[in-house]
Design a protein around this motif. Sequence first.
Motif, mmCIF file in Angstrom:
data_model
loop_
_atom_site.group_PDB
_atom_site.id
_atom_site.type_symbol
_atom_site.label_atom_id
_atom_site.label_comp_id
_atom_site.label_asym_id
_atom_site.label_seq_id
_atom_site.Cartn_x
_atom_site.Cartn_y
_atom_site.Cartn_z
ATOM 1 N N TYR A 151 0.904 -0.940 0.007
ATOM 2 C CA TYR A 151 0.127 -0.075 -0.143
ATOM 3 C C TYR A 151 0.625 1.126 -0.056
ATOM 4 C CZ TYR A 151 -3.757 3.123 1.331
ATOM 5 O OH TYR A 151 -4.736 4.058 1.337
ATOM 6 N N MET A 152 1.813 1.210 0.777
ATOM 7 C CA MET A 152 2.852 2.374 0.988
ATOM 8 C C MET A 152 3.525 2.406 -0.316
ATOM 9 S SD MET A 152 4.479 2.337 4.734
ATOM 10 C CE MET A 152 5.076 0.724 4.633
ATOM 11 N N TYR A 153 3.811 1.575 -1.107
ATOM 12 C CA TYR A 153 4.732 1.706 -2.465
ATOM 13 C C TYR A 153 3.686 2.318 -3.491
ATOM 14 C CZ TYR A 153 6.685 -0.085 -6.691
ATOM 15 O OH TYR A 153 7.121 -0.178 -8.094
ATOM 16 N N TRP A 154 2.420 1.951 -3.503
ATOM 17 C CA TRP A 154 1.601 2.535 -4.705
ATOM 18 C C TRP A 154 0.922 3.891 -4.116
ATOM 19 C CZ3 TRP A 154 2.303 0.455 -8.878
ATOM 20 C CH2 TRP A 154 2.288 -0.682 -9.162
ATOM 21 N N VAL A 155 0.864 4.126 -2.856
ATOM 22 C CA VAL A 155 0.714 5.702 -2.527
ATOM 23 C C VAL A 155 1.883 6.524 -2.880
ATOM 24 C CG1 VAL A 155 0.343 7.068 -0.526
ATOM 25 C CG2 VAL A 155 -0.776 5.053 -0.612
ATOM 26 N N VAL A 156 3.047 6.239 -2.518
ATOM 27 C CA VAL A 156 4.068 7.034 -2.829
ATOM 28 C C VAL A 156 4.474 7.356 -4.577
ATOM 29 C CG1 VAL A 156 6.472 7.323 -2.833
ATOM 30 C CG2 VAL A 156 5.441 6.574 -0.604
ATOM 31 N N ALA A 157 4.331 6.144 -4.972
ATOM 32 C CA ALA A 157 4.290 6.154 -6.506
ATOM 33 C C ALA A 157 3.074 7.060 -7.122
ATOM 34 C CB ALA A 157 4.047 4.672 -7.338
ATOM 35 N N TYR A 158 2.135 7.022 -6.626
ATOM 36 C CA TYR A 158 0.969 7.877 -7.004
ATOM 37 C C TYR A 158 1.394 9.469 -6.906
ATOM 38 C CZ TYR A 158 -3.441 10.416 -7.247
ATOM 39 O OH TYR A 158 -4.517 11.457 -7.205
ATOM 40 N N MET A 159 1.813 9.480 -5.486
ATOM 41 C CA MET A 159 2.196 11.037 -5.195
ATOM 42 C C MET A 159 3.266 11.659 -6.038
ATOM 43 S SD MET A 159 2.061 10.900 -1.161
ATOM 44 C CE MET A 159 0.466 10.754 -0.079
ATOM 45 N N GLU A 160 4.308 10.758 -6.359
ATOM 46 C CA GLU A 160 5.340 11.181 -7.344
ATOM 47 C C GLU A 160 4.797 11.561 -8.517
ATOM 48 O OE1 GLU A 160 9.182 8.707 -5.037
ATOM 49 O OE2 GLU A 160 7.982 7.885 -6.856
ATOM 50 N N GLN A 161 4.089 10.463 -8.961
ATOM 51 C CA GLN A 161 3.227 10.813 -10.404
ATOM 52 C C GLN A 161 2.580 12.081 -10.582
ATOM 53 O OE1 GLN A 161 0.656 7.874 -12.060
ATOM 54 N NE2 GLN A 161 1.385 8.174 -14.174
ATOM 55 N N GLU A 162 1.889 12.351 -9.571
ATOM 56 C CA GLU A 162 0.805 13.469 -9.441
ATOM 57 C C GLU A 162 1.703 14.846 -9.531
ATOM 58 O OE1 GLU A 162 -3.007 14.465 -6.848
ATOM 59 O OE2 GLU A 162 -1.227 13.993 -5.800
ATOM 60 N N ARG A 163 2.805 14.655 -8.788
ATOM 61 C CA ARG A 163 3.669 15.919 -8.679
ATOM 62 C C ARG A 163 4.967 16.007 -9.559
ATOM 63 N NH1 ARG A 163 1.468 14.566 -3.978
ATOM 64 N NH2 ARG A 163 1.141 15.877 -2.232
ATOM 65 N N GLY A 164 4.852 15.198 -10.732
ATOM 66 C CA GLY A 164 5.895 15.161 -11.437
ATOM 67 C C GLY A 164 7.194 14.997 -11.041
ATOM 68 N N MET A 165 7.382 14.286 -10.110
ATOM 69 C CA MET A 165 8.783 13.906 -9.426
ATOM 70 C C MET A 165 9.351 12.620 -10.013
ATOM 71 S SD MET A 165 8.716 16.775 -7.578
ATOM 72 C CE MET A 165 10.085 16.434 -6.570
#
Length: 250
Positions: A151-165
């Motif tokens: 769950y943490m893996y996919w949450v962080v992946a989503y946040m990075e994509q959302e912020r263009g990081m």
Amino acid sequence: MSAPGFAARLRQLRSKRYEDWWHIVFGGPVGVFLAALVAEVRWITPNRVTLVGFAMRLVAAGLLQVGSRGADVTVVVLLQVSIALDIMDGSLARYRRQPSALGAFLDKITDGASLAVLSLCLGARAFADGYGVGTVLAAAFIGSSYLLRCYMYWVVAYMEQERGMTASVGPKAMRAFGELSLGERMRYYLASSWRILLAGEGDVYFWLGLFLLLGCPGAMVVPLAGVMAFWTFTITAKRVLRVMQLDARR
């Protein structure tokens, strides 16, 4: 055009490096070999392979409660075959250039559900074998900690994509495994041997199979839960730091 030969299919299918130790030394080689055998058999689809592997794990979870030697050996066989199928489905999809959102969804959901069910059944088996309630709770933690890590893996992946990081999770770009010589592959296997300490999803099936063959599956529960707790804490701290970095760069 004629279909490529077995050797060419095998070389093409060796395109991915795996993270879990048991996937590296067993599931990957066996799963890729099986995929190469059936790569041109079109009715064998990746999603069907995923569902067959999932069914095998559910059957194994049920047989885990029987407690006889024959049932335990059957559980070991089913789990190890399912590990190979877990590699085979993705390999087939990549070989046929037919990756799908549904396939990726089924693969991840069945992985999580399988480990959760097996962990609960392992706890029930340990209790039936005379272990205390603490062992039952430790068994439940094995499955739940894996789900938390995912769950943490996919949450962080989503946040990075959302912020263009730049992504901090996911596979790193490396030379394709199929391009390595036999000697390079052997060195890779040896260099990856330390990863057994990470207690990844595939490694849980290795340890469960080993202790079932030894006749004492309950004995693995608390030590494995302790290892899982250490890595869950370590990964959680790493993910929290990454999320704080995302906030700092906004």
